[in-house]
Structure formats: structure tokens, C-alpha cells
Design a protein around this motif. Structure first.
Motif, PDB file in Angstrom:
ATOM      1  N   PHE A   1      59.964 -92.939  30.110  1.00 11.36           N
ATOM      2  CA  PHE A   1      59.284 -94.212  29.817  1.00 11.36           C
ATOM      3  C   PHE A   1      59.833 -95.392  30.634  1.00 11.36           C
ATOM      4  O   PHE A   1      59.571 -96.558  30.307  1.00 11.36           O
ATOM      5  CB  PHE A   1      59.402 -94.547  28.321  1.00 11.36           C
ATOM      6  CG  PHE A   1      58.556 -93.667  27.417  1.00 11.36           C
ATOM      7  CD1 PHE A   1      57.478 -92.949  27.902  1.00 11.36           C
ATOM      8  CD2 PHE A   1      58.841 -93.584  26.059  1.00 11.36           C
ATOM      9  CE1 PHE A   1      56.696 -92.151  27.069  1.00 11.36           C
ATOM     10  CE2 PHE A   1      58.070 -92.791  25.200  1.00 11.36           C
ATOM     11  CZ  PHE A   1      56.995 -92.072  25.713  1.00 11.36           C
TER      12      PHE A   1
ATOM     13  N   VAL B   1      59.909 -99.503  23.406  1.00 13.52           N
ATOM     14  CA  VAL B   1      58.744 -98.680  23.759  1.00 13.52           C
ATOM     15  C   VAL B   1      58.593 -97.467  22.842  1.00 13.52           C
ATOM     16  O   VAL B   1      57.494 -97.154  22.385  1.00 13.52           O
ATOM     17  CB  VAL B   1      58.864 -98.222  25.238  1.00 13.52           C
ATOM     18  CG1 VAL B   1      57.864 -97.120  25.560  1.00 13.52           C
ATOM     19  CG2 VAL B   1      58.671 -99.408  26.178  1.00 13.52           C
ATOM     20  N   HIS B   2      59.693 -96.782  22.559  1.00 12.01           N
ATOM     21  CA  HIS B   2      59.681 -95.479  21.861  1.00 12.01           C
ATOM     22  C   HIS B   2      59.804 -95.672  20.343  1.00 12.01           C
ATOM     23  O   HIS B   2      60.732 -96.349  19.871  1.00 12.01           O
ATOM     24  CB  HIS B   2      60.846 -94.654  22.405  1.00 12.01           C
ATOM     25  CG  HIS B   2      60.946 -93.259  21.869  1.00 12.01           C
ATOM     26  ND1 HIS B   2      61.390 -92.983  20.598  1.00 12.01           N
ATOM     27  CD2 HIS B   2      60.673 -92.068  22.446  1.00 12.01           C
ATOM     28  CE1 HIS B   2      61.386 -91.670  20.412  1.00 12.01           C
ATOM     29  NE2 HIS B   2      60.961 -91.098  21.527  1.00 12.01           N
ATOM     30  N   SER B   3      58.897 -95.038  19.589  1.00  8.18           N
ATOM     31  CA  SER B   3      58.869 -95.227  18.129  1.00  8.18           C
ATOM     32  C   SER B   3      60.159 -94.786  17.434  1.00  8.18           C
ATOM     33  O   SER B   3      60.577 -95.409  16.451  1.00  8.18           O
ATOM     34  CB  SER B   3      57.691 -94.451  17.527  1.00  8.18           C
ATOM     35  OG  SER B   3      56.505 -95.207  17.629  1.00  8.18           O
TER      36      SER B   3
ATOM     37  N   ASN C   1      55.762-102.674  22.398  1.00 10.43           N
ATOM     38  CA  ASN C   1      55.010-101.422  22.559  1.00 10.43           C
ATOM     39  C   ASN C   1      55.060-100.524  21.310  1.00 10.43           C
ATOM     40  O   ASN C   1      54.036-100.258  20.711  1.00 10.43           O
ATOM     41  CB  ASN C   1      55.476-100.616  23.781  1.00 10.43           C
ATOM     42  CG  ASN C   1      54.599 -99.387  23.977  1.00 10.43           C
ATOM     43  OD1 ASN C   1      53.445 -99.495  24.368  1.00 10.43           O
ATOM     44  ND2 ASN C   1      55.099 -98.196  23.642  1.00 10.43           N
ATOM     45  N   ALA C   2      56.226-100.002  20.977  1.00  7.72           N
ATOM     46  CA  ALA C   2      56.342 -98.905  19.994  1.00  7.72           C
ATOM     47  C   ALA C   2      55.405 -99.101  18.800  1.00  7.72           C
ATOM     48  O   ALA C   2      55.391-100.146  18.170  1.00  7.72           O
ATOM     49  CB  ALA C   2      57.775 -98.780  19.509  1.00  7.72           C
ATOM     50  N   GLY C   3      54.637 -98.031  18.506  1.00  4.90           N
ATOM     51  CA  GLY C   3      53.580 -98.176  17.502  1.00  4.90           C
ATOM     52  C   GLY C   3      53.901 -97.623  16.128  1.00  4.90           C
ATOM     53  O   GLY C   3      52.999 -97.465  15.307  1.00  4.90           O
TER      54      GLY C   3
ATOM     55  N   PHE D   1      50.276-102.407  19.124  1.00  2.00           N
ATOM     56  CA  PHE D   1      49.303-101.581  18.385  1.00  2.00           C
ATOM     57  C   PHE D   1      50.084-100.788  17.353  1.00  2.00           C
ATOM     58  O   PHE D   1      51.310-100.681  17.453  1.00  2.00           O
ATOM     59  CB  PHE D   1      48.621-100.583  19.357  1.00  2.00           C
ATOM     60  CG  PHE D   1      49.633 -99.778  20.124  1.00  2.00           C
ATOM     61  CD1 PHE D   1      50.169 -98.609  19.611  1.00  2.00           C
ATOM     62  CD2 PHE D   1      50.116-100.238  21.347  1.00  2.00           C
ATOM     63  CE1 PHE D   1      51.147 -97.902  20.293  1.00  2.00           C
ATOM     64  CE2 PHE D   1      51.106 -99.528  22.033  1.00  2.00           C
ATOM     65  CZ  PHE D   1      51.611 -98.367  21.495  1.00  2.00           C
TER      66      PHE D   1
ATOM     67  N   ASN E   1      50.365 -96.792  16.104  1.00  2.00           N
ATOM     68  CA  ASN E   1      50.088 -95.541  16.817  1.00  2.00           C
ATOM     69  C   ASN E   1      48.698 -94.978  16.558  1.00  2.00           C
ATOM     70  O   ASN E   1      48.123 -94.309  17.410  1.00  2.00           O
ATOM     71  CB  ASN E   1      51.151 -94.494  16.479  1.00  2.00           C
ATOM     72  CG  ASN E   1      52.456 -94.763  17.207  1.00  2.00           C
ATOM     73  OD1 ASN E   1      52.449 -95.194  18.365  1.00  2.00           O
ATOM     74  ND2 ASN E   1      53.584 -94.544  16.549  1.00  2.00           N
TER      75      ASN E   1
ATOM     76  N   TYR F   1      56.687 -86.181  17.796  1.00  2.00           N
ATOM     77  CA  TYR F   1      57.569 -87.232  17.256  1.00  2.00           C
ATOM     78  C   TYR F   1      56.648 -88.301  16.691  1.00  2.00           C
ATOM     79  O   TYR F   1      55.412 -88.174  16.787  1.00  2.00           O
ATOM     80  CB  TYR F   1      58.551 -87.749  18.311  1.00  2.00           C
ATOM     81  CG  TYR F   1      58.027 -88.797  19.293  1.00  2.00           C
ATOM     82  CD1 TYR F   1      57.172 -88.437  20.332  1.00  2.00           C
ATOM     83  CD2 TYR F   1      58.409 -90.140  19.174  1.00  2.00           C
ATOM     84  CE1 TYR F   1      56.713 -89.396  21.228  1.00  2.00           C
ATOM     85  CE2 TYR F   1      57.960 -91.099  20.074  1.00  2.00           C
ATOM     86  CZ  TYR F   1      57.111 -90.724  21.093  1.00  2.00           C
ATOM     87  OH  TYR F   1      56.656 -91.668  21.982  1.00  2.00           O
TER      88      TYR F   1
ATOM     89  N   ALA G   1      55.252 -91.102  17.381  1.00  2.00           N
ATOM     90  CA  ALA G   1      54.089 -91.643  18.089  1.00  2.00           C
ATOM     91  C   ALA G   1      52.981 -90.598  18.222  1.00  2.00           C
ATOM     92  O   ALA G   1      51.804 -90.899  17.998  1.00  2.00           O
ATOM     93  CB  ALA G   1      54.498 -92.167  19.465  1.00  2.00           C
TER      94      ALA G   1
ATOM     95  N   SER H   1      52.341 -89.919  27.535  1.00  2.00           N
ATOM     96  CA  SER H   1      52.519 -91.233  28.135  1.00  2.00           C
ATOM     97  C   SER H   1      53.585 -91.161  29.224  1.00  2.00           C
ATOM     98  O   SER H   1      54.429 -90.252  29.221  1.00  2.00           O
ATOM     99  CB  SER H   1      52.930 -92.205  27.021  1.00  2.00           C
ATOM    100  OG  SER H   1      53.232 -93.468  27.559  1.00  2.00           O
TER     101      SER H   1
ATOM    102  N   PHE I   1      47.043 -94.344  26.860  1.00  6.95           N
ATOM    103  CA  PHE I   1      48.374 -94.255  27.480  1.00  6.95           C
ATOM    104  C   PHE I   1      48.422 -93.103  28.478  1.00  6.95           C
ATOM    105  O   PHE I   1      49.214 -93.107  29.410  1.00  6.95           O
ATOM    106  CB  PHE I   1      49.446 -94.058  26.402  1.00  6.95           C
ATOM    107  CG  PHE I   1      49.360 -95.094  25.320  1.00  6.95           C
ATOM    108  CD1 PHE I   1      49.587 -96.429  25.609  1.00  6.95           C
ATOM    109  CD2 PHE I   1      49.013 -94.747  24.027  1.00  6.95           C
ATOM    110  CE1 PHE I   1      49.488 -97.403  24.628  1.00  6.95           C
ATOM    111  CE2 PHE I   1      48.914 -95.706  23.032  1.00  6.95           C
ATOM    112  CZ  PHE I   1      49.148 -97.041  23.338  1.00  6.95           C
TER     113      PHE I   1
ATOM    114  N   TYR J   1      51.260-102.066  29.231  1.00  8.06           N
ATOM    115  CA  TYR J   1      52.642-102.402  28.833  1.00  8.06           C
ATOM    116  C   TYR J   1      53.013-103.796  29.334  1.00  8.06           C
ATOM    117  O   TYR J   1      53.687-104.557  28.647  1.00  8.06           O
ATOM    118  CB  TYR J   1      53.615-101.339  29.353  1.00  8.06           C
ATOM    119  CG  TYR J   1      53.122 -99.949  29.031  1.00  8.06           C
ATOM    120  CD1 TYR J   1      53.169 -99.465  27.731  1.00  8.06           C
ATOM    121  CD2 TYR J   1      52.545 -99.139  30.013  1.00  8.06           C
ATOM    122  CE1 TYR J   1      52.663 -98.209  27.414  1.00  8.06           C
ATOM    123  CE2 TYR J   1      52.041 -97.878  29.706  1.00  8.06           C
ATOM    124  CZ  TYR J   1      52.097 -97.427  28.409  1.00  8.06           C
ATOM    125  OH  TYR J   1      51.586 -96.191  28.097  1.00  8.06           O
TER     126      TYR J   1
END
Ligand code: PHB
Length: 394
Positions: free
Chosen positions: A45, A106-108, A129-131, A149, A151, A177, A179, A231, A258, A308
Motif C-alpha cells: 500500500f 490506509v489499512h483497516s 482511507n481505512a474503511g 468511506f 468498507n 482481513y 477490509a 488494492s 480500488f 487516495y
């Protein structure tokens, strides 16, 4: 020690403290607002993290690099999209660097760590980012805002678009995972409601890119279509492997946007033609606002923006609006959060507002890869708000 001597010693200590600045309140001492950026600058990412960083800084630069009249200072941590280091990395910014606001990430899975620290310390967190659902659902918090947003938001409208093309039986495939799972929830809800059937759900651990066995399985199932969440670097590999496995042109590929976002270069584009996705932005949106943004971004960073970059830019816009409302005094939390809740963000994606749970209420576009663009075909969902289920704010 006599009382008089004690007093003298005390005042000497006080004088010393004053001259070294220790007695001046933190806010006045360093007039700069401390901003922590916690993003992935390495790993699958990395490109996403850098785009968030670029967009955020660009929004602030457009306003003279000041927030409510105060200078700013940046602190940066590479979170490597590594969930096990999430809390530790967030604390580097919050406890060690004493940031006033944490922009990330970025990463959930990593967001879970940031969220824990944000709830415990009360530091202002803007998610670019991370949803992960919980951040603006059951675990929502007054000091946590998202400019991206949830996810399930981008995939909710995907199934309807697939059914409109007559694809009644689909395979869902993703990284296993938060997301991927939550994007799958959104897809399932929309696709089943539109009358579709998910014949198989496939997954592999993040950030694994050994897709071969799964693609063989898809070929043997022969669904009408495949829908997915991938993504960054992994998405690029999935698209290439899908084509190399001979599935492109046989079984149409769909995804949350994505999948193709920021990736359509000369090398990938031939494998990506015709992929249809749903997302809250496209670089090809034909609006004055987006054109101006694209031009400014390309001038500054010598590349095209992507979703992003827009989400980072909007995190900057949101913070600018909040800080202006309190003249830069971010310790005035009540007024700061009220201003951020009421903000209307004039985004390159289109104007959006905050839901009660602090997540964007926004349009979702249906896009198709043509050449090196995600061309917008239609608005797949108008002013889509996440349910915010379990959130007690507002
Ligand atoms: C997430 O982990 O929340 C995530 C990561 C990358 C995306 C979207 C969501 O493109």
C-alpha cells in the motif's frame, strides 16, 4: 532549611523554569500545530499512503500552510500496513511527538490500533482511507472523523450493476482481513437484493499474491462474473494473473474501484480493459472542480491523482475548516468538532457532508476501464450514507 531560604530556592527554580520555557502553556510555547502522518510508505500500500500524504499537504499548501492562522509542523511514521505495530506506531506520534492531530491510515487492521489510541487519549484522528466499519459504527468517537468511506460503501452498488448486465451467479474473492470481509458484506447485501447468487467466496491472507490456485478454481466453477476487493500492488498482480490465466474476456471481472485505482499504466492497461468497478471518485470525472484539482496535483507531483490523493486532500480541507472555526485553537474541542461535523467539503469527487457517525455521505460512480482511464458510466448510488449502526453520536 529555613522558610526564607526555601522561598528563595523556589523562586530561583521558577526563574530557571520560566527562562527555559517550562512554565509557558504548551499551546503558547510552540505556536505551531503538530500534525502526525501515520501512513504506509513501504509495502503493497506504499503508493496509497504517499498519495494520501500528497493530497493532504497540497490542501494545506493551497492555504499558505497555516491552520486558523497558526504555523504547522509535520511528524511522520511509516506504519508498513502492519497491524501488530498499530498501537505502538500511533503512540510514537501521540505520546512521543505530542501531535495535536493524527492523520492515518490506509489499512483497516492498522486503523484498529490508531482507533484504540484515539479513544484512550482523545487525540483528533482524521482517517484518509481505512474503511473499517467499527470506526464510524459501534466504536464511533467524537474525536474520530473519516474523509474516505466505510468498507461496504463502494461495493453496495456493485451487485445491481452486475445484474443489469445479466450476471446472476458470481464468485467473490478477496484478501481475508477486515477490509476484504466488509467489502464482501456490502457486495453481498446489494447483489442478493438485486436477485444475484454468490456461488463461492474465496480468500487469501493479506498481502499474499499467490492467486494461481484460486484462479484455477474460478475457471472450473465458471460463474457468470467475478467480483473482488484488492488494492495497491496486489490488485495490479491480480489483474495481470486473471488475464494470464485466460479468464479475461471469458468471465467478466468486477470490483470495488480500488482494484484499478492509480494503477492503469502502459503495462497494466491491456490486462485491465473492460473491468467495471464502483467507487466514490474517478480521475475522469468531468467537473470544473476535478479538472482544477487534477491540474494542480499534476503540476505539484508530476503525476495524476487518484482516490487516495482526493481523500488526503479532503482530510486537509476538513481540518482547515475546523481550525478556521476555532482560530487555530484545537483545544476548543467542542467548537472544533461541531465545525467539522457541519462541514461541506467541496471535493474533487463532488460535494459531500459528514454523517452523524462522521463518515462521508457521497455519490458512488460506476466506472469502466477504457484505455488508461476509469471512465464514469453513471452514478450508481446517490448521496450514499453508511448505516452508522450502533453509533450514539449526534
Ligand atoms: C482498508 O484496509 O481499509 C483498505 C485498504 C486499501 C483500500 C481500501 C481499503 O484501497
Amino acid at each position: 532549611m529555613t522558610t526564607r531560604r526555601l522561598v528563595l530556592t523556589r523562586s530561583a527554580a521558577l526563574l530557571g523554569a520560566a527562562s527555559s520555557g517550562l512554565l509557558i502553556p504548551a499551546h503558547a510555547q510552540s505556536n505551531k500545530i503538530r500534525i502526525g502522518l501515520m501512513l504506509p510508505y513501504t509495502g503493497t500500500f506504499a503508493q496509497l499512503g504517499q498519495a494520501c500524504d500528497n493530497g493532504f499537504r497540497m490542501a494545506l499548501e493551497e492555504k499558505g500552510n497555516k491552520l486558523g492562522g497558526r504555523e504547522i509542523e509535520f511528524f511522520k511514521v511509516d506504519d508498513e500496513s502492519e497491524p501488530s505495530k498499530g498501537v505502538e506506531n500511533a503512540n510514537k506520534l501521540v505520546q512521543r511527538d505530542k501531535v495535536d492531530v493524527l492523520i492515518g491510515t490506509v489499512h483497516s487492521g492498522v486503523q484498529m490500533g490508531i482507533h484504540k489510541v484515539a479513544r484512550e487519549t482523545g487525540v483528533l484522528n482524521i482517517i484518509p482511507n481505512a474503511g473499517m466499519h467499527a470506526a464510524t459504527r459501534a466504536l464511533c468517537a467524537p474525536n474520530v472523523f473519516r474523509t474516505s468511506f466505510t468498507n461496504s460503501q463502494p461495493t453496495l452498488a456493485l451487485g445491481k450493476a452486475m445484474m443489469a448486465k445479466g450476471h446472476k451467479k458470481a464468485v467473490w474473492i478477496t484478501w481475508k482481513y477486515a477490509a476484504g470481509d466488509e467489502a464482501g458484506e456490502g457486495f453481498k447485501e446489494g447483489y442478493l437484493a438485486a436477485g444475484g447468487t454468490i456461488v463461492k467466496e474465496l480468500g487469501l491472507p493479506f498481502p499474499n499474491v499467490e492467486f494461481q490456485a484460486l484462479l484455477t478454481e474460478i475457471a472450473s466453477i465458471k460463474p457468470d462474473a467475478v467480483a473482488c476487493f484488492f488494492s495497491g500492488g496486489g490488485a495490479s498482480k491480480f489483474i495481470r494473473d486473471y488475464a494470464a490465466a485466460g479468464l479475461k474476456g471469458k468471465i467478466p471481472l468486477y470490483g470495488s474501484g480500488f482494484l484499478t485505482e492509480g494503477l492503469l499504466d502502459d503495462e497494466l492497461a491491456p490486462s485491465a480493459q473492460g473491468i467495471m468497478t464502483t467507487l466514490h471518485y474517478s480521475t475522469s470525472l468531468a467537473t470544473k472542480r476535478n479538472d482544477a484539482f487534477r491540474l494542480a496535483y499534476a503540476k505539484t507531483f508530476k503525476m495524476q491523482p487518484d482516490v487516495y490523493a482526493v481523500q488526503g486532500y479532503d482530510a486537509g480541507q476538513l481540518l482547515l475548516q475546523g481550525a478556521a472555526a476555532v482560530n487555530g485553537d484545537l483545544s476548543n474541542k467542542k467548537a472544533l468538532y461541531a465545525a467539522m461535523e457541519a462541514a461541506v467539503i467541496d471535493s474533487p469527487r463532488g460535494k459531500w457532508t459528514m454523517s452523524k457517525a462522521h463518515n462521508p455521505v457521497q455519490d458512488i460512480y460506476l466506472r469502466e476501464v477504457k484505455g488508461k482511464e476509469n471512465v464514469v458510466l453513471s452514478v450508481a448510488a446517490k448521496a450514499l450514507s453508511d448505516s452508522g449502526a450502533g453509533c450514539k453520536l449526534g
